[in-house]
Design a protein around this motif. Structure first.
Motif, short mmCIF file in Angstrom:
data_model
loop_
_atom_site.label_atom_id
_atom_site.label_comp_id
_atom_site.label_asym_id
_atom_site.label_seq_id
_atom_site.Cartn_x
_atom_site.Cartn_y
_atom_site.Cartn_z
N ALA A 235 -44.50 41.23 114.18
CA ALA A 235 -45.57 40.61 113.40
C ALA A 235 -46.49 41.66 112.78
N GLN A 236 -46.53 42.85 113.40
CA GLN A 236 -47.38 43.93 112.86
C GLN A 236 -46.90 44.39 111.48
N TYR A 237 -45.65 44.06 111.12
CA TYR A 237 -45.10 44.49 109.84
C TYR A 237 -45.32 43.46 108.73
N LEU A 238 -46.08 42.42 109.02
CA LEU A 238 -46.41 41.45 107.98
C LEU A 238 -47.51 42.03 107.09
N ARG A 239 -47.12 42.98 106.28
CA ARG A 239 -48.07 43.70 105.43
C ARG A 239 -47.37 44.10 104.13
N PRO A 240 -48.11 44.31 103.07
CA PRO A 240 -47.49 44.60 101.76
C PRO A 240 -46.57 45.81 101.78
N ALA A 241 -46.95 46.84 102.54
CA ALA A 241 -46.16 48.07 102.55
C ALA A 241 -44.77 47.86 103.13
N THR A 242 -44.58 46.81 103.94
CA THR A 242 -43.27 46.51 104.51
C THR A 242 -42.54 45.43 103.72
N LEU A 243 -43.22 44.35 103.43
CA LEU A 243 -42.58 43.19 102.80
C LEU A 243 -42.08 43.48 101.39
N PHE A 244 -42.81 44.29 100.65
CA PHE A 244 -42.51 44.44 99.22
C PHE A 244 -42.03 45.84 98.85
N ILE A 245 -41.73 46.67 99.84
CA ILE A 245 -41.22 48.00 99.54
C ILE A 245 -39.84 47.85 98.88
N PRO A 246 -39.48 48.68 97.89
CA PRO A 246 -38.25 48.47 97.12
C PRO A 246 -36.99 48.33 97.96
N LYS A 247 -36.83 49.13 99.01
CA LYS A 247 -35.58 49.09 99.77
C LYS A 247 -35.48 47.89 100.70
N ASN A 248 -36.60 47.22 100.99
CA ASN A 248 -36.59 46.04 101.87
C ASN A 248 -36.53 44.73 101.10
N PHE A 249 -37.24 44.68 99.98
CA PHE A 249 -37.51 43.39 99.34
C PHE A 249 -36.26 42.63 98.91
N PRO A 250 -35.26 43.26 98.25
CA PRO A 250 -34.10 42.46 97.82
C PRO A 250 -33.40 41.75 98.98
N GLY A 251 -33.24 42.45 100.13
CA GLY A 251 -32.61 41.83 101.29
C GLY A 251 -33.44 40.70 101.86
N TYR A 252 -34.75 40.91 101.91
CA TYR A 252 -35.64 39.86 102.40
C TYR A 252 -35.57 38.63 101.50
#
Length: 293
Positions: A235-252
């Motif tokens: 839950a600590q990763y519910l932040r813009p730097a994690t959710l919307f970073i280029p390498k994470n966002f498409p998979g999410y």
């Protein structure tokens, strides 16, 4: 979008830049803009003062780091070109207000800071100053042209007409900025966390919007990862730097879309409650780049 300017560039005096340094001249000219081209700030002890946080100053100079902006302001203060004071009466409010020292010899004679009294500026909206009511006279913050985040270079220009002009925002950048704030507001409301509208919080959101993703898609990822990670260590990763970073966002987004089409099944102890819900590999791991954070 072409990088060629179709709007008025930031204008500074070459002589001023030679006397005090290019960075300092750009920052001083922007302070001049806020003080003279807009109704921003307050009157105090016969002088005009304007306030902006360091983050707000930095957003006006997207080609610099926060440290560069701080160094430029510190240099201007040490050389007596600007005055910096905390004008609020409340001890907990340490807002810095800035004023130009026009009596400084570096701004005198042929090196005078360009005046912008003849500039026209309309369509202003109110900006209540963050001060105790009755202690100072608040003014207005202008919605006049300001530097946009996608401005990639500063331009010096010799001109016979003094000015404090800065580049105006292209319509598309205004839309992206407004949409980014809506996405961040949705993240705050969903998670109960209060991320500020700062550059660090908004830059990845703006980046994905600039790539063509829709605000609704970003908000869907927020909903999905909140359901997936809440009440867990992640839950600590519910932040813009994690959710919307280029390498994470498409998979999410791929997993979030499947989740949404499956009727948004709940997640209990890290397991989705419907077999039709397919979770991508990216969601089975700690967010990339954040292990041990």
């Amino acid at each position: 979008m072409s990088l060629l300017l179709k709007v008025k560039p930031l204008v500074i005096s070459p002589m001023l830049a030679e006397r005090i340094g290019l960075n300092e001249a750009i920052v001083l000219q922007q302070i001049c803009y806020w003080l003279e081209d807009t109704n921003s700030g307050v009157d105090h002890e016969g002088k005009r003062w304007v306030y902006n946080t360091i983050d707000e100053w930095t957003e006006q100079f997207p080609f610099w780091s926060t440290d560069t902006v701080k160094r430029s302001l510190t240099s201007l203060k040490k050389r007596g070109l600007i005055d910096v004071k905390q004008l609020n009466k409340k001890q907990h409010d340490r807002t810095n207000f800035y004023s130009i020292n026009h009596a400084n010899p570096l701004l005198s004679d042929e090196g005078n800071l360009p005046s912008s009294k003849g500039a026209t500026c309309t369509n202003r909206e109110e900006q209540p100053a963050p001060i105790e009511k009755g202690s100072l006279h608040p003014s207005m913050r202008a919605s006049c042209p300001v530097l946009t985040e996608n401005t990639t270079e500063s331009t010096t220009e010799i001109t016979s007409t003094p000015s404090c002009q800065v580049a105006s925002q292209p319509d598309r950048e205004v839309v992206i900025n407004d949409s980014a704030k809506k996405v961040l507001t949705h993240l705050n409301q969903t998670t109960g966390i209060k991320f500020q509208f700062s550059r660090s919080s908004l830059e990845n959101i703006r980046g994905r919007l600039a790539e063509g993703y829709k605000p609704a898609e970003l908000m869907l990822v927020v909903d999905y990862k909140h359901e997936h990670w809440r009440n867990t260590e992640q839950a600590q990763y519910l932040r813009p730097a994690t959710l919307f970073i280029p390498k994470n966002f498409p998979g999410y987004l791929l997993s979030a879309t499947k989740w949404d089409k499956s009727g948004r099944p709940p997640c209990v102890n890290g397991k989705w409650q419907r077999d039709v819900m397919a979770v991508s590999e990216v969601d089975k791991e700690t967010p990339h780049g954040f292990r041990g954070a």
